[in-house]
Design a protein around this motif. Structure first.
Motif, PDB file in Angstrom:
ATOM      1  N   ALA A 121       0.509  -0.861  -0.189  1.00 32.42           N
ATOM      2  CA  ALA A 121      -0.288   0.001  -0.350  1.00 32.42           C
ATOM      3  C   ALA A 121       0.630   0.994   0.423  1.00 32.42           C
ATOM      4  N   ILE A 122       1.905   1.052   0.906  1.00 32.09           N
ATOM      5  CA  ILE A 122       2.791   1.935   0.318  1.00 32.09           C
ATOM      6  C   ILE A 122       3.401   2.705  -0.808  1.00 32.09           C
ATOM      7  N   ASP A 123       3.492   2.080  -1.345  1.00 33.06           N
ATOM      8  CA  ASP A 123       3.992   1.972  -3.370  1.00 33.06           C
ATOM      9  C   ASP A 123       3.177   1.029  -3.407  1.00 33.06           C
ATOM     10  N   GLY A 124       3.471  -0.008  -4.105  1.00 31.01           N
ATOM     11  CA  GLY A 124       2.701  -0.844  -5.397  1.00 31.01           C
ATOM     12  C   GLY A 124       3.646  -2.106  -5.212  1.00 31.01           C
ATOM     13  N   PRO A 125       3.237  -3.270  -5.893  1.00 34.37           N
ATOM     14  CA  PRO A 125       4.000  -4.699  -5.980  1.00 34.37           C
ATOM     15  C   PRO A 125       5.236  -3.962  -7.252  1.00 34.37           C
ATOM     16  N   GLY A 126       6.455  -4.700  -6.643  1.00 34.48           N
ATOM     17  CA  GLY A 126       7.732  -4.663  -7.442  1.00 34.48           C
ATOM     18  C   GLY A 126       8.213  -3.470  -7.304  1.00 34.48           C
ATOM     19  N   ASN A 133      10.142   0.536  -3.017  1.00 36.42           N
ATOM     20  CA  ASN A 133       9.734   0.548  -1.448  1.00 36.42           C
ATOM     21  C   ASN A 133       9.180  -0.148  -0.976  1.00 36.42           C
ATOM     22  N   THR A 134       8.556  -0.545  -1.626  1.00 34.80           N
ATOM     23  CA  THR A 134       7.067  -2.102  -1.077  1.00 34.80           C
ATOM     24  C   THR A 134       8.417  -3.433  -1.626  1.00 34.80           C
ATOM     25  N   VAL A 135       9.337  -3.145  -1.976  1.00 32.16           N
ATOM     26  CA  VAL A 135      10.283  -4.599  -2.249  1.00 32.16           C
ATOM     27  C   VAL A 135      11.036  -4.674  -1.023  1.00 32.16           C
ATOM     28  N   THR A 136      11.945  -3.618  -0.629  1.00 37.61           N
ATOM     29  CA  THR A 136      12.800  -3.092   0.668  1.00 37.61           C
ATOM     30  C   THR A 136      11.832  -3.280   1.923  1.00 37.61           C
ATOM     31  N   ILE A 137      10.907  -2.666   2.189  1.00 41.76           N
ATOM     32  CA  ILE A 137       9.709  -3.056   3.486  1.00 41.76           C
ATOM     33  C   ILE A 137       9.692  -4.458   3.090  1.00 41.76           C
TER      34      ILE A 137
END
Length: 338
Positions: free
Chosen positions: A241-246, A249-253
């Motif tokens: 939700a904070i960025d998007g799949p792939g 930010n989402t990958v890092t989290i």
């Protein structure tokens, strides 16, 4: 963690002379671009572990301010759980799943898309952008933050039509949160791309704020804040939700279990649940080096596993292409070598 009395920074911008080389783009064996900037790593008590460049320079955090804005909404009495909490701090990709959450937030305050004061925009996600025929306020990457602003107005009886005004009580509350968590006097704010005020902080003040927010997940600790812990746990649980799949930010989290937040004009913050945090500002405003530099600084301080960080960098770092193949790479700059 910090002196309860905010300090008054000596305001000055980040300059070329105050910057170090953070990353280089190499193409076909030749240095094509160099990204200069500054960064700093702090521990849970706000003590500096490492700085590169002028971390006392004042910057606009841009969307890296969103965790502090979302925290203010929680402190104002707004109940935000799961993806709704994450969208309040997100720069989302505009997928259907993101828009559904924003619409649910608007419904809670009795608002509509027309009440959002962010500008219309296309979804950042390419597939989602192909499915729409016009820009929408709902698709603007800050719409979740703005929907949470409207919810705070409804909760507190504040005027919802002027919530981005600098003298609005909601924005006054944001300033109080920023001063408390950065440990700095708030004496300047600009206008962000979404139309909301963006409060100026130093690079190191921003890092200290993120350290306190993410460090609040610890059961005990100096400066623990229950609302901050709630926000971080929501982000770690629904990183999509904070960025998007792939997306970076989402990958890092998802892969590292650290809060990661990108800001426009080359700003990046990351924070571990142990309270170690990094803030980076790339002088030329390019965002390509943010994840690379922030992770390397955390790895160097032992806050993130090196092999796991390498896997994230491999997935997220912009590829230097030539035709249909690779023509180069983006290594760290000399300013990060010890």
């Amino acid at each position: 963690m910090t002196d309860p009395r905010p300090s008054v920074p000596s305001r000055h911008p980040l300059t070329a002379s105050g910057s170090v080389e953070l990353a280089v783009l190499e193409r076909s064996g030749w240095d094509e671009s160099r990204h200069l900037g500054a960064g700093v790593v702090v521990d849970a008590d706000g003590h500096e572990l490492r700085r590169v460049g002028d971390a006392d320079a004042t910057i606009y955090p841009r969307s890296c301010l969103k965790p502090l804005q979302a925290l203010t909404m929680l402190r104002s009495g707004v109940s935000l759980d799961g993806p709704q909490a994450v969208l309040a701090t997100a720069s989302h990709a505009g997928t259907r799943a993101h828009l559904d959450v924003v619409e649910a937030l608007l419904g809670r305050s009795g608002s509509t898309e027309d009440d959002l004061l962010c500008p219309p925009d296309w979804p950042g996600d390419r597939a989602s952008a192909r499915e729409v025929s016009a820009k929408r306020r709902l698709a603007m990457n800050c719409s979740g933050k703005h929907a949470s602003f409207l919810l705070a107005c409804a909760e507190n009886g504040w005027d919802p039509s002027t919530y981005v005004a600098t003298d609005h009580p909601l924005q006054a509350a944001v300033r109080e949160t920023v001063a408390e968590f950065t440990g700095e006097t708030v004496d300047h704010a600009g206008v962000d791309g979404c139309g909301a005020p963006v409060i100026a902080t130093t690079v190191v003040g921003l890092a200290r704020a993120i350290a306190r927010i993410t460090g609040s997940v610890r059961p005990t600790g100096t400066g623990r804040d229950e609302h901050a812990a709630h926000l971080v746990e929501a982000v770690l649980g629904d990183a999509w939700a904070i960025d998007g799949p792939g997306r970076a930010n989402t990958v890092t989290i998802d892969e590292l279990g650290v809060l990661a937040k990108l800001g426009a004009e080359g700003v990046m913050v990351m924070g571990t649940t142990d309270g170690v945090a990094v803030a980076v500002k790339v002088l030329d405003g390019n965002v390509r080096a943010g994840t690379l530099v922030a992770l390397r600084l955390l790895v160097d301080e032992g806050a993130v596993d090196a092999a796991a960080a390498d896997r994230v960098i491999e997935r997220t770092l912009e590829k230097v292409t030539g035709g249909e193949g690779l023509a180069g790479r983006i290594p760290l700059g000399g300013g990060l070598h010890r």
